[in-house]
Motif scaffolding. Structure first.
Motif, PDB file in Angstrom:
ATOM      1  N   ARG A 134       0.855  -1.185   0.000  1.00  0.00           N
ATOM      2  CA  ARG A 134       0.000   0.000   0.000  1.00  0.00           C
ATOM      3  C   ARG A 134       0.893   1.237   0.000  1.00  0.00           C
ATOM      4  NH1 ARG A 134      -3.043   1.101   4.384  1.00  0.00           N
ATOM      5  NH2 ARG A 134      -1.955  -0.278   5.849  1.00  0.00           N
ATOM      6  N   VAL A 135       0.464   2.308  -0.646  1.00  0.00           N
ATOM      7  CA  VAL A 135       1.288   3.509  -0.775  1.00  0.00           C
ATOM      8  C   VAL A 135       0.471   4.739  -0.409  1.00  0.00           C
ATOM      9  CG1 VAL A 135       2.675   4.944  -2.327  1.00  0.00           C
ATOM     10  CG2 VAL A 135       2.670   2.443  -2.609  1.00  0.00           C
ATOM     11  N   ARG A 136       1.052   5.616   0.409  1.00  0.00           N
ATOM     12  CA  ARG A 136       0.466   6.924   0.692  1.00  0.00           C
ATOM     13  C   ARG A 136       1.475   7.980   0.288  1.00  0.00           C
ATOM     14  NH1 ARG A 136      -2.756   7.086   6.405  1.00  0.00           N
ATOM     15  NH2 ARG A 136      -3.223   9.163   5.551  1.00  0.00           N
ATOM     16  N   GLU A 137       1.132   8.770  -0.722  1.00  0.00           N
ATOM     17  CA  GLU A 137       2.026   9.792  -1.260  1.00  0.00           C
ATOM     18  C   GLU A 137       1.625  11.176  -0.774  1.00  0.00           C
ATOM     19  OE1 GLU A 137       2.750   9.162  -5.600  1.00  0.00           O
ATOM     20  OE2 GLU A 137       1.461   7.419  -5.314  1.00  0.00           O
ATOM     21  N   GLY A 138       2.560  12.112  -0.886  1.00  0.00           N
ATOM     22  CA  GLY A 138       2.285  13.488  -0.501  1.00  0.00           C
ATOM     23  C   GLY A 138       2.077  13.677   0.989  1.00  0.00           C
ATOM     24  N   MET A 139       2.733  12.856   1.794  1.00  0.00           N
ATOM     25  CA  MET A 139       2.562  12.923   3.247  1.00  0.00           C
ATOM     26  C   MET A 139       3.925  13.006   3.926  1.00  0.00           C
ATOM     27  SD  MET A 139       0.365  10.359   5.694  1.00  0.00           S
ATOM     28  CE  MET A 139      -0.192  10.891   7.324  1.00  0.00           C
ATOM     29  N   ALA A 140       4.252  14.174   4.450  1.00  0.00           N
ATOM     30  CA  ALA A 140       5.525  14.366   5.147  1.00  0.00           C
ATOM     31  C   ALA A 140       5.432  13.832   6.573  1.00  0.00           C
ATOM     32  CB  ALA A 140       5.891  15.842   5.173  1.00  0.00           C
ATOM     33  N   ILE A 141       6.581  13.509   7.155  1.00  0.00           N
ATOM     34  CA  ILE A 141       6.638  13.027   8.535  1.00  0.00           C
ATOM     35  C   ILE A 141       6.756  14.232   9.468  1.00  0.00           C
ATOM     36  CG2 ILE A 141       7.918  11.661  10.211  1.00  0.00           C
ATOM     37  CD1 ILE A 141       6.536   9.981   8.133  1.00  0.00           C
ATOM     38  N   ASN A 142       5.781  14.377  10.347  1.00  0.00           N
ATOM     39  CA  ASN A 142       5.803  15.458  11.322  1.00  0.00           C
ATOM     40  C   ASN A 142       6.155  14.979  12.722  1.00  0.00           C
ATOM     41  OD1 ASN A 142       4.906  17.415   9.381  1.00  0.00           O
ATOM     42  ND2 ASN A 142       2.834  16.572   9.568  1.00  0.00           N
ATOM     43  N   SER A 143       5.862  13.716  13.008  1.00  0.00           N
ATOM     44  CA  SER A 143       6.165  13.195  14.346  1.00  0.00           C
ATOM     45  C   SER A 143       6.325  11.689  14.304  1.00  0.00           C
ATOM     46  CB  SER A 143       5.060  13.572  15.341  1.00  0.00           C
ATOM     47  OG  SER A 143       3.837  12.937  15.001  1.00  0.00           O
ATOM     48  N   ILE A 144       7.250  11.194  15.138  1.00  0.00           N
ATOM     49  CA  ILE A 144       7.470   9.765  15.324  1.00  0.00           C
ATOM     50  C   ILE A 144       7.521   9.514  16.825  1.00  0.00           C
ATOM     51  CG2 ILE A 144       9.054   7.829  14.970  1.00  0.00           C
ATOM     52  CD1 ILE A 144      10.099   9.234  12.483  1.00  0.00           C
ATOM     53  N   GLU A 145       6.676   8.618  17.296  1.00  0.00           N
ATOM     54  CA  GLU A 145       6.616   8.325  18.721  1.00  0.00           C
ATOM     55  C   GLU A 145       6.599   6.820  18.932  1.00  0.00           C
ATOM     56  OE1 GLU A 145       3.403  10.491  20.765  1.00  0.00           O
ATOM     57  OE2 GLU A 145       3.004  11.416  18.816  1.00  0.00           O
ATOM     58  N   ARG A 146       7.183   6.395  20.037  1.00  0.00           N
ATOM     59  CA  ARG A 146       7.053   5.013  20.469  1.00  0.00           C
ATOM     60  C   ARG A 146       5.678   4.839  21.094  1.00  0.00           C
ATOM     61  NH1 ARG A 146       8.556   0.135  19.157  1.00  0.00           N
ATOM     62  NH2 ARG A 146      10.735  -0.378  19.436  1.00  0.00           N
ATOM     63  N   SER A 147       5.017   3.757  20.736  1.00  0.00           N
ATOM     64  CA  SER A 147       3.682   3.489  21.272  1.00  0.00           C
ATOM     65  C   SER A 147       3.598   2.006  21.602  1.00  0.00           C
ATOM     66  CB  SER A 147       2.608   3.874  20.254  1.00  0.00           C
ATOM     67  OG  SER A 147       1.313   3.559  20.722  1.00  0.00           O
TER      68      SER A 147
END
Length: 383
Positions: A112-125
């Motif tokens: 599956r691909v999601r384009e045009g989406m920048a990474i704003n946050s990465i969290e451990r969950s």
């Protein structure tokens, strides 16, 4: 809210190869990229037949709808010095356009691909990840290049002595193409007089790619401008004044990047894997993606760093095996000697053929990457 087993950040060759490697794993794989494909990608744009073989791509299937320029050899020189042409009687590489090649790999990856989406946050969950507050994943793969946000999260904020490059790719009109002295079958490489980098001019059908990369980060724009002027005087290549852009990447053995953590791996330029001798990044990106897929599948859902260490072991074995035998001498010799020796050796046909072309750029001694159980066990036993 979206959820997946494996989230791959970056849809270039490293990320799409990892996704393709996991296509039959039963894992839900999502590729995320801030760009919308097709997109322009700074790169000289050539691949060896081994890359196509490892990705099960037949040239006759790819070529009809895409640029695939057969390459038989190289023209080599120091800037301002005499050219030495060395070639084989068979195809040794192909020129590709990254806007086409990357899109092709991503579309056929099976993910599956999601384009045009920048990474704003990465969290451990828990034992997984929460990205941008809306995507949950158990496993995270950073494939976003030298400045990959996953790499930054793992603490890779810089790289010692990265390569800086500037380049442009443009289409010649029919008149320019007919008059061009640049052969698509034999790309031209021009080493800087101080041996701290090289410039190139590659022809792919009616497209020209002109660029220069250096391990010295000072005044890259000046070096590129001077090189463009040199090409215009000597080769009749008129480089557009606009469209030249820059990028940075790390070299394997130079960029000491953390590439494995609990639930996370870095592949391709995010891990600093370009070949030290040539700066090529596509093949190590593809192979690191395939090795990462194998390690993820082998982890069987336990994505602790210790259980992902197979990735580091196989990747290091692959990249270290064919390191140049000149590396130790190169490190010990004073730079002035390397400059003098480099300019002299670039006038020697045997050195140009056997070392520069066959070993550094084509790496013809390397065999196809194999990741079957028996092949992997043999590799690990040999450590």
């Amino acid at each position: 809210m979206d959820a997946c087993d494996v989230l791959i950040v970056g849809g270039g060759p490293a990320g799409s190869s990892c996704a393709w490697g996991l296509r039959d794993s039963g894992l839900d794989v999502l590729v995320l990229d801030r760009a919308t494909f097709p997109r322009n990608k700074l790169c000289g744009g050539w691949i060896t037949p081994l890359v196509l073989s490892e990705l099960s791509i037949a040239p006759e299937d790819y070529a009809p709808a895409h640029v695939l320029q057969p390459i038989y050899g190289l023209r080599l020189s120091a800037i301002g010095g005499p050219q030495i042409e060395v070639r084989h009687d068979h195809i040794v590489s192909y020129g590709i356009r990254r806007c086409e090649f990357d899109t092709y790999l991503l579309r056929r990856s099976g993910a599956r691909v999601r384009e045009g989406m920048a990474i704003n946050s990465i969290e451990r969950s828990g034992d997984g990840w929460l990205v941008n507050g809306v995507i949950r994943a158990r496993m995270l793969v950073g494939a976003g290049g030298h400045f990959c946000p996953v790499g930054r999260y793992l603490g890779n904020k810089g790289s010692p002595a990265p390569v800086l490059a500037q380049e442009v790719e443009f289409e010649m009109d029919s008149l320019e193409a007919g008059k061009s002295a640049v052969s698509g079958e034999v790309p031209e490489l021009f080493f800087c007089s101080d041996m701290l980098g090289y410039g190139w001019v590659f022809r792919k059908d009616n497209y020209l790619n002109v660029g220069l990369g250096r391990t010295d980060s000072h005044e890259i724009s000046r070096h590129m401008s001077e090189f463009a002027g040199y090409l215009q005087r000597t080769r009749g290549v008129v480089t557009p004044g606009n469209g030249i852009a820059g990028h940075a990447y790390g070299l394997f053995g130079v960029s000491q990047r953390k590439s494995v953590d609990d639930g996370a791996l870095l592949v391709g330029d995010a891990a600093g894997l370009a070949y030290a001798e040539s700066g090529e990044g596509i093949r190590p990106a593809v192979e690191s993606g395939l090795i990462a897929a194998h390690a993820i599948y082998s982890a069987q859902g336990n994505y602790q760093a210790s259980n992902l260490s197979l990735y580091s072991k196989l990747l290091n074995l692959r990249l270290q095996r064919e390191r140049s035998r000149l590396e130790a001498v190169s490190k010990m010799a004073p730079h002035a000697i390397k400059e003098f020796a480099g300019r002299a050796l670039l006038r020697n046909r045997t050195f140009c053929r056997n070392i520069v072309m066959n070993r550094w750029f084509l790496r013809i001694a390397e065999r196809r990457l194999e990741l079957g159980p028996r092949a992997v066990q043999e590799e690990l036993t040999a450590i």
